[in-house]
Design a protein around this motif. Structure first.
Motif, PDB file in Angstrom:
ATOM      1  N   GLY A   1       0.814  -1.209   0.000  1.00 63.50           N
ATOM      2  CA  GLY A   1       0.000   0.000   0.000  1.00 63.50           C
ATOM      3  C   GLY A   1       0.849   1.261   0.000  1.00 63.50           C
ATOM      4  O   GLY A   1       0.551   2.223  -0.707  1.00 63.50           O
ATOM      5  N   ALA A   2       1.916   1.243   0.791  1.00 60.03           N
ATOM      6  CA  ALA A   2       2.790   2.417   0.864  1.00 60.03           C
ATOM      7  C   ALA A   2       3.511   2.639  -0.461  1.00 60.03           C
ATOM      8  O   ALA A   2       3.637   3.781  -0.931  1.00 60.03           O
ATOM      9  CB  ALA A   2       3.792   2.250   2.002  1.00 60.03           C
ATOM     10  N   VAL A   3       3.988   1.577  -1.080  1.00 55.94           N
ATOM     11  CA  VAL A   3       4.670   1.702  -2.377  1.00 55.94           C
ATOM     12  C   VAL A   3       3.673   2.172  -3.432  1.00 55.94           C
ATOM     13  O   VAL A   3       3.995   3.054  -4.250  1.00 55.94           O
ATOM     14  CB  VAL A   3       5.346   0.373  -2.783  1.00 55.94           C
ATOM     15  N   ASN A   4       2.466   1.622  -3.414  1.00 58.10           N
ATOM     16  CA  ASN A   4       1.445   2.065  -4.366  1.00 58.10           C
ATOM     17  C   ASN A   4       1.130   3.546  -4.186  1.00 58.10           C
ATOM     18  O   ASN A   4       0.952   4.274  -5.164  1.00 58.10           O
ATOM     19  CB  ASN A   4       0.172   1.231  -4.224  1.00 58.10           C
ATOM     20  N   GLY A   5       1.050   3.995  -2.947  1.00 60.52           N
ATOM     21  CA  GLY A   5       0.802   5.410  -2.686  1.00 60.52           C
ATOM     22  C   GLY A   5       1.912   6.292  -3.225  1.00 60.52           C
ATOM     23  O   GLY A   5       1.652   7.355  -3.808  1.00 60.52           O
ATOM     24  N   LEU A   6       3.151   5.875  -3.041  1.00 59.64           N
ATOM     25  CA  LEU A   6       4.292   6.621  -3.571  1.00 59.64           C
ATOM     26  C   LEU A   6       4.248   6.654  -5.091  1.00 59.64           C
ATOM     27  O   LEU A   6       4.418   7.720  -5.706  1.00 59.64           O
ATOM     28  CB  LEU A   6       5.601   5.991  -3.083  1.00 59.64           C
ATOM     29  N   LEU A   7       3.986   5.495  -5.683  1.00 62.42           N
ATOM     30  CA  LEU A   7       3.897   5.422  -7.143  1.00 62.42           C
ATOM     31  C   LEU A   7       2.786   6.325  -7.664  1.00 62.42           C
ATOM     32  O   LEU A   7       2.982   7.075  -8.630  1.00 62.42           O
ATOM     33  CB  LEU A   7       3.675   3.971  -7.583  1.00 62.42           C
ATOM     34  N   ASP A   8       1.630   6.271  -7.027  1.00 62.12           N
ATOM     35  CA  ASP A   8       0.509   7.117  -7.441  1.00 62.12           C
ATOM     36  C   ASP A   8       0.880   8.598  -7.403  1.00 62.12           C
ATOM     37  O   ASP A   8       0.577   9.351  -8.328  1.00 62.12           O
ATOM     38  CB  ASP A   8      -0.715   6.888  -6.547  1.00 62.12           C
ATOM     39  N   GLU A   9       1.529   9.002  -6.321  1.00 64.80           N
ATOM     40  CA  GLU A   9       1.909  10.415  -6.174  1.00 64.80           C
ATOM     41  C   GLU A   9       2.860  10.844  -7.291  1.00 64.80           C
ATOM     42  O   GLU A   9       2.695  11.907  -7.893  1.00 64.80           O
ATOM     43  CB  GLU A   9       2.555  10.643  -4.815  1.00 64.80           C
ATOM     44  N   ILE A  10       3.842  10.019  -7.589  1.00 63.74           N
ATOM     45  CA  ILE A  10       4.814  10.374  -8.621  1.00 63.74           C
ATOM     46  C   ILE A  10       4.174  10.339 -10.004  1.00 63.74           C
ATOM     47  O   ILE A  10       4.465  11.193 -10.851  1.00 63.74           O
ATOM     48  CB  ILE A  10       6.061   9.483  -8.526  1.00 63.74           C
ATOM     49  N   ILE A  11       3.272   9.386 -10.244  1.00 57.33           N
ATOM     50  CA  ILE A  11       2.569   9.349 -11.533  1.00 57.33           C
ATOM     51  C   ILE A  11       1.745  10.613 -11.728  1.00 57.33           C
ATOM     52  O   ILE A  11       1.767  11.220 -12.809  1.00 57.33           O
ATOM     53  CB  ILE A  11       1.687   8.084 -11.643  1.00 57.33           C
ATOM     54  N   VAL A  12       1.018  11.027 -10.714  1.00 54.05           N
ATOM     55  CA  VAL A  12       0.208  12.246 -10.823  1.00 54.05           C
ATOM     56  C   VAL A  12       1.093  13.459 -11.096  1.00 54.05           C
ATOM     57  O   VAL A  12       0.783  14.287 -11.962  1.00 54.05           O
ATOM     58  CB  VAL A  12      -0.650  12.447  -9.555  1.00 54.05           C
ATOM     59  N   GLU A  13       2.209  13.559 -10.390  1.00 54.85           N
ATOM     60  CA  GLU A  13       3.137  14.672 -10.638  1.00 54.85           C
ATOM     61  C   GLU A  13       3.670  14.619 -12.066  1.00 54.85           C
ATOM     62  O   GLU A  13       3.788  15.658 -12.728  1.00 54.85           O
ATOM     63  CB  GLU A  13       4.298  14.636  -9.650  1.00 54.85           C
ATOM     64  N   HIS A  14       3.986  13.420 -12.538  1.00 59.08           N
ATOM     65  CA  HIS A  14       4.490  13.261 -13.904  1.00 59.08           C
ATOM     66  C   HIS A  14       3.436  13.717 -14.909  1.00 59.08           C
ATOM     67  O   HIS A  14       3.748  14.464 -15.846  1.00 59.08           O
ATOM     68  CB  HIS A  14       4.880  11.797 -14.144  1.00 59.08           C
ATOM     69  N   LEU A  15       2.208  13.272 -14.703  1.00 62.06           N
ATOM     70  CA  LEU A  15       1.122  13.701 -15.600  1.00 62.06           C
ATOM     71  C   LEU A  15       0.953  15.214 -15.586  1.00 62.06           C
ATOM     72  O   LEU A  15       0.856  15.844 -16.649  1.00 62.06           O
ATOM     73  CB  LEU A  15      -0.194  13.040 -15.189  1.00 62.06           C
ATOM     74  N   ASP A  16       0.904  15.788 -14.396  1.00 61.74           N
ATOM     75  CA  ASP A  16       0.706  17.236 -14.271  1.00 61.74           C
ATOM     76  C   ASP A  16       1.823  18.039 -14.912  1.00 61.74           C
ATOM     77  O   ASP A  16       1.571  19.049 -15.579  1.00 61.74           O
ATOM     78  CB  ASP A  16       0.593  17.638 -12.797  1.00 61.74           C
ATOM     79  N   GLN A  17       3.056  17.603 -14.719  1.00 63.76           N
ATOM     80  CA  GLN A  17       4.202  18.395 -15.166  1.00 63.76           C
ATOM     81  C   GLN A  17       4.696  18.077 -16.572  1.00 63.76           C
ATOM     82  O   GLN A  17       5.283  18.943 -17.225  1.00 63.76           O
ATOM     83  CB  GLN A  17       5.365  18.210 -14.184  1.00 63.76           C
TER      84      GLN A  17
END
Length: 91
Positions: A47-63
């Motif tokens: 769950g923690a790794v998935n949360g980290l991955l999700d956060e970085i994916i969203v940042e990647h999409l946004d930026q």
């Protein structure tokens, strides 16, 4: 500056928490914890790794994909990077 560098202290803190959770799995296995306990510990890590991955994916999409003003080549490159990660993750 890469967007992961802008909030690196937050990301590093998350990674350190994940490392602590992985260490808890190791300690549980070393002391002969029950299967149920180990499963809960591993699920927490996932769950923690998935949360980290999700956060970085969203940042990647946004930026790098959805940010106004990006040129088509940069946008396409960033989208391809994301496709590679999603394919790797879904295996």
């Amino acid at each position: 500056m890469a967007h992961t560098q802008e909030n690196s202290s937050e990301l590093i803190a998350r990674v350190r928490r994940i490392a602590g959770q992985v260490s808890a799995v190791e300690r549980g296995l070393e002391r002969g914890a029950s299967c149920g306990e180990v499963l809960h510990l591993v699920a927490a890590v996932r769950g923690a790794v998935n949360g980290l991955l999700d956060e970085i994916i969203v940042e990647h999409l946004d930026q790098h994909v959805a940010k106004p003003g990006l040129n088509d080549a940069d946008r396409l490159h960033a989208a391809e990077e994301l496709k590679t990660v999603v394919r790797r993750y879904s295996k």
